[in-house]
Motif scaffolding. Structure first.
Motif, PDB file in Angstrom:
ATOM      1  N   GLU A  86      27.059  47.239  79.284  1.00  0.00           N
ATOM      2  CA  GLU A  86      26.363  46.003  79.653  1.00  0.00           C
ATOM      3  C   GLU A  86      26.881  44.789  78.897  1.00  0.00           C
ATOM      4  OE1 GLU A  86      24.536  46.870  75.822  1.00  0.00           O
ATOM      5  OE2 GLU A  86      25.216  48.117  77.490  1.00  0.00           O
ATOM      6  N   ARG A  87      27.741  45.009  77.889  1.00  0.00           N
ATOM      7  CA  ARG A  87      28.303  43.899  77.138  1.00  0.00           C
ATOM      8  C   ARG A  87      29.472  43.229  77.863  1.00  0.00           C
ATOM      9  NH1 ARG A  87      28.983  47.512  71.790  1.00  0.00           N
ATOM     10  NH2 ARG A  87      29.813  48.826  73.466  1.00  0.00           N
ATOM     11  N   ALA A  88      29.871  43.792  79.006  1.00  0.00           N
ATOM     12  CA  ALA A  88      30.933  43.170  79.802  1.00  0.00           C
ATOM     13  C   ALA A  88      30.527  41.764  80.216  1.00  0.00           C
ATOM     14  CB  ALA A  88      31.220  44.019  81.048  1.00  0.00           C
ATOM     15  N   ASP A  89      31.479  40.836  80.241  1.00  0.00           N
ATOM     16  CA  ASP A  89      31.207  39.436  80.563  1.00  0.00           C
ATOM     17  C   ASP A  89      30.548  39.322  81.940  1.00  0.00           C
ATOM     18  OD1 ASP A  89      32.001  36.723  81.850  1.00  0.00           O
ATOM     19  OD2 ASP A  89      32.358  36.414  79.711  1.00  0.00           O
ATOM     20  N   TYR A  90      29.306  38.850  81.946  1.00  0.00           N
ATOM     21  CA  TYR A  90      28.536  38.837  83.189  1.00  0.00           C
ATOM     22  C   TYR A  90      29.122  37.871  84.217  1.00  0.00           C
ATOM     23  CZ  TYR A  90      24.487  38.889  86.288  1.00  0.00           C
ATOM     24  OH  TYR A  90      23.678  39.036  87.379  1.00  0.00           O
ATOM     25  N   GLN A  91      29.437  36.645  83.798  1.00  0.00           N
ATOM     26  CA  GLN A  91      29.961  35.659  84.739  1.00  0.00           C
ATOM     27  C   GLN A  91      31.306  36.097  85.302  1.00  0.00           C
ATOM     28  OE1 GLN A  91      28.252  32.848  85.892  1.00  0.00           O
ATOM     29  NE2 GLN A  91      29.912  33.045  87.388  1.00  0.00           N
ATOM     30  N   ALA A  92      32.137  36.684  84.453  1.00  0.00           N
ATOM     31  CA  ALA A  92      33.439  37.158  84.929  1.00  0.00           C
ATOM     32  C   ALA A  92      33.273  38.257  85.969  1.00  0.00           C
ATOM     33  CB  ALA A  92      34.272  37.671  83.753  1.00  0.00           C
ATOM     34  N   GLU A  93      32.302  39.130  85.758  1.00  0.00           N
ATOM     35  CA  GLU A  93      32.063  40.214  86.707  1.00  0.00           C
ATOM     36  C   GLU A  93      31.480  39.687  88.024  1.00  0.00           C
ATOM     37  OE1 GLU A  93      32.846  43.782  86.218  1.00  0.00           O
ATOM     38  OE2 GLU A  93      34.117  42.437  85.046  1.00  0.00           O
ATOM     39  N   ILE A  94      30.641  38.665  87.933  1.00  0.00           N
ATOM     40  CA  ILE A  94      30.124  38.035  89.159  1.00  0.00           C
ATOM     41  C   ILE A  94      31.272  37.416  89.951  1.00  0.00           C
ATOM     42  CG2 ILE A  94      28.740  36.121  90.057  1.00  0.00           C
ATOM     43  CD1 ILE A  94      26.753  36.604  87.853  1.00  0.00           C
ATOM     44  N   ASP A  95      32.123  36.686  89.259  1.00  0.00           N
ATOM     45  CA  ASP A  95      33.259  36.049  89.929  1.00  0.00           C
ATOM     46  C   ASP A  95      34.155  37.091  90.584  1.00  0.00           C
ATOM     47  OD1 ASP A  95      32.283  33.642  89.015  1.00  0.00           O
ATOM     48  OD2 ASP A  95      33.660  33.517  87.304  1.00  0.00           O
ATOM     49  N   HIS A 139      33.261  40.067  91.598  1.00  0.00           N
ATOM     50  CA  HIS A 139      32.555  40.690  92.719  1.00  0.00           C
ATOM     51  C   HIS A 139      32.633  39.829  93.982  1.00  0.00           C
ATOM     52  CE1 HIS A 139      29.443  43.067  94.756  1.00  0.00           C
ATOM     53  NE2 HIS A 139      28.904  41.914  95.123  1.00  0.00           N
ATOM     54  N   TYR A 140      32.394  38.541  93.829  1.00  0.00           N
ATOM     55  CA  TYR A 140      32.363  37.678  95.012  1.00  0.00           C
ATOM     56  C   TYR A 140      33.756  37.285  95.502  1.00  0.00           C
ATOM     57  CZ  TYR A 140      27.322  37.417  94.770  1.00  0.00           C
ATOM     58  OH  TYR A 140      25.981  37.750  94.783  1.00  0.00           O
ATOM     59  N   SER A 141      34.767  37.492  94.673  1.00  0.00           N
ATOM     60  CA  SER A 141      36.128  37.216  95.132  1.00  0.00           C
ATOM     61  C   SER A 141      36.812  38.459  95.694  1.00  0.00           C
ATOM     62  CB  SER A 141      36.974  36.646  93.989  1.00  0.00           C
ATOM     63  OG  SER A 141      37.113  37.590  92.951  1.00  0.00           O
ATOM     64  N   GLU A 142      36.502  39.639  95.122  1.00  0.00           N
ATOM     65  CA  GLU A 142      37.181  40.870  95.521  1.00  0.00           C
ATOM     66  C   GLU A 142      36.292  41.837  96.286  1.00  0.00           C
ATOM     67  OE1 GLU A 142      38.767  42.659  92.023  1.00  0.00           O
ATOM     68  OE2 GLU A 142      39.726  40.818  91.300  1.00  0.00           O
ATOM     69  N   GLY A 143      34.972  41.684  96.155  1.00  0.00           N
ATOM     70  CA  GLY A 143      34.070  42.636  96.787  1.00  0.00           C
ATOM     71  C   GLY A 143      33.916  43.904  95.966  1.00  0.00           C
ATOM     72  N   PRO A 144      33.176  44.870  96.462  1.00  0.00           N
ATOM     73  CA  PRO A 144      32.953  46.108  95.709  1.00  0.00           C
ATOM     74  C   PRO A 144      34.234  46.937  95.635  1.00  0.00           C
ATOM     75  CG  PRO A 144      32.067  46.318  97.922  1.00  0.00           C
ATOM     76  CD  PRO A 144      32.480  44.875  97.768  1.00  0.00           C
ATOM     77  N   PRO A 145      34.359  47.792  94.632  1.00  0.00           N
ATOM     78  CA  PRO A 145      35.559  48.630  94.508  1.00  0.00           C
ATOM     79  C   PRO A 145      35.638  49.654  95.629  1.00  0.00           C
ATOM     80  CG  PRO A 145      33.897  49.297  92.909  1.00  0.00           C
ATOM     81  CD  PRO A 145      33.402  48.038  93.532  1.00  0.00           C
ATOM     82  N   ALA A 146      36.834  50.103  95.921  1.00  0.00           N
ATOM     83  CA  ALA A 146      37.022  51.118  96.954  1.00  0.00           C
ATOM     84  C   ALA A 146      36.266  52.391  96.579  1.00  0.00           C
ATOM     85  CB  ALA A 146      38.508  51.410  97.118  1.00  0.00           C
ATOM     86  N   GLY A 147      35.612  52.991  97.564  1.00  0.00           N
ATOM     87  CA  GLY A 147      34.880  54.227  97.327  1.00  0.00           C
ATOM     88  C   GLY A 147      33.601  54.064  96.543  1.00  0.00           C
ATOM     89  N   TRP A 148      33.052  52.854  96.540  1.00  0.00           N
ATOM     90  CA  TRP A 148      31.852  52.590  95.734  1.00  0.00           C
ATOM     91  C   TRP A 148      30.671  53.467  96.137  1.00  0.00           C
ATOM     92  CZ3 TRP A 148      27.355  51.182  98.099  1.00  0.00           C
ATOM     93  CH2 TRP A 148      27.447  50.678  99.407  1.00  0.00           C
ATOM     94  N   THR A 165      26.183  47.769  97.181  1.00  0.00           N
ATOM     95  CA  THR A 165      27.326  46.953  96.751  1.00  0.00           C
ATOM     96  C   THR A 165      26.922  46.025  95.607  1.00  0.00           C
ATOM     97  OG1 THR A 165      26.833  45.296  98.455  1.00  0.00           O
ATOM     98  CG2 THR A 165      28.420  47.024  99.014  1.00  0.00           C
ATOM     99  N   TYR A 166      25.691  45.550  95.627  1.00  0.00           N
ATOM    100  CA  TYR A 166      25.238  44.649  94.568  1.00  0.00           C
ATOM    101  C   TYR A 166      25.254  45.335  93.210  1.00  0.00           C
ATOM    102  CZ  TYR A 166      22.645  40.777  92.467  1.00  0.00           C
ATOM    103  OH  TYR A 166      22.281  39.706  91.692  1.00  0.00           O
TER     104      TYR A 166
END
Length: 331
Positions: free
Chosen positions: A208-217, A219-228, A235-236
């Motif tokens: 959970e310490r992963a950069d939240y804003q970077a992960e949001i960006d 997600h909305y630029s690349e979408g969910p990972p393959a095989g999610w 997906t959210y």
């Protein structure tokens, strides 16, 4: 949700009833008893121990039927709302009752599961409160921060909510779902972070310490990972470990509440979460068969599936984890 009946005439009641539609008896919800009880013509109810309760002052404003300890005062559910639309915001006020209704439903479910909810007035540091804001008046971002849950009242409008749901490609979006999801963030903050359960949570949900804003960006630029679908419930939930936990917690509440309701109304047999060794057993033995049946009923009416989600093994492990927090909370 439980099945309620009028104590005067035995008529079936909905959780939101303030008057029995059969005998006309005024009603109130006693949180201490977990029951809908009759009140007298002045809005008073005397409980079995002799304590006098009163209809919440927000009955006319938000449709609140819960009983308050003080005459002319707010009930314990309304006390948790820190901010509401101002009296000049007519649109916000028209949307406000939908949010308060969802909040009361959530609190009733948390009570039933044994999660004691403490407000900010009692515990300013770790307590819970709600800011129910009107996006007509300001930009509102739904979220949680240190025990403060913010809800956009525009989500009470069906047309608006469905529009956003389609824009984001979500299979499910409701006001109650927002409350369940956001309280999941609160539960993680309260019962997981900075505890001996955090390492286990990171193994299941990610760090959970992963950069939240970077992960949001991302997600909305690349979408969910393959095989999610093999590892996540939606997906959210792939956006960030925080969102994975909150989504899983919300589904824990979706499932337990729907199973209890189905049991109360004779659609399934559910003895409660504690009757099973693991929550995985609840899901596989009771929930999945019921959800399949409910989906087919919806399809028979030409509607979308009631529960349009798959629950692979990694998700079942996550559900087991969030359900185990009842023990951490002494529930």
């Amino acid at each position: 949700m439980r099945a309620f009946r009028c104590r005067v005439c035995g008529n079936a009641l909905y959780f939101e009833n303030s008057v029995c539609t059969s005998c006309g008896t005024p009603l109130g919800f006693s949180r201490a008893e977990g029951e809908i009880v009759p009140v007298d013509s002045t809005g008073r109810y005397v409980d079995p121990s002799g304590v006098v309760w009163h209809v919440c002052r927000n009955l006319g404003l938000s449709g609140c039927t819960w009983l308050a300890a003080v005459e002319g005062g707010e009930c314990s559910a309304c006390d948790l709302t820190r901010v509401r639309p101002n009296d000049a915001d007519l649109e916000g006020l028209s949307q406000y009752p939908v949010a308060e209704r969802a909040k009361r439903w959530l609190l009733f479910e948390l009570d039933r599961l044994g999660f004691a909810v403490v407000g900010k007035a009692e515990d300013p540091e770790k307590g819970l409160c709600f800011d129910l804001l009107s996006s007509v008046q300001e930009n509102v971002v739904i979220g949680h921060d240190a025990g403060v849950i913010t809800i956009d009242l525009a989500e009470s409008d069906d047309a608006y909510r469905v529009k956003v749901q389609k824009q984001l490609g979500e299979p499910y979006r409701t006001m109650l779902g927002h409350f369940r999801h956001e309280v999941g963030h609160y539960v993680e903050w309260l019962l997981v972070e900075n505890t001996d359960r955090v390492a286990e949570a990171r193994t299941l949900f990610g760090d959970e310490r992963a950069d939240y804003q970077a992960e949001i960006d991302r997600h909305y630029s690349e979408g969910p990972p393959a095989g999610w679908q093999a590892r996540y419930i939606s997906t959210y939930s792939t956006m960030h470990p925080y969102e994975d936990f909150a989504e899983t917690w919300a589904h824990f509440l979706h499932i337990t509440d729907t199973l209890e309701t189905a049991d109360q109304y004779g659609l399934a047999t559910f003895a409660g979460v504690d009757a099973f060794a693991t929550f995985r057993d609840v899901v596989t033995e009771v929930w999945m068969p019921l959800a399949t049946g409910l989906n087919m009923i919806n399809r028979s009416m030409g509607k979308s599936d009631l529960y349009p989600f798959l629950l692979p093994d990694p998700v079942l492990e996550k559900l087991d984890f969030v359900a185990s927090l009842r023990r951490e909370h002494g529930a």
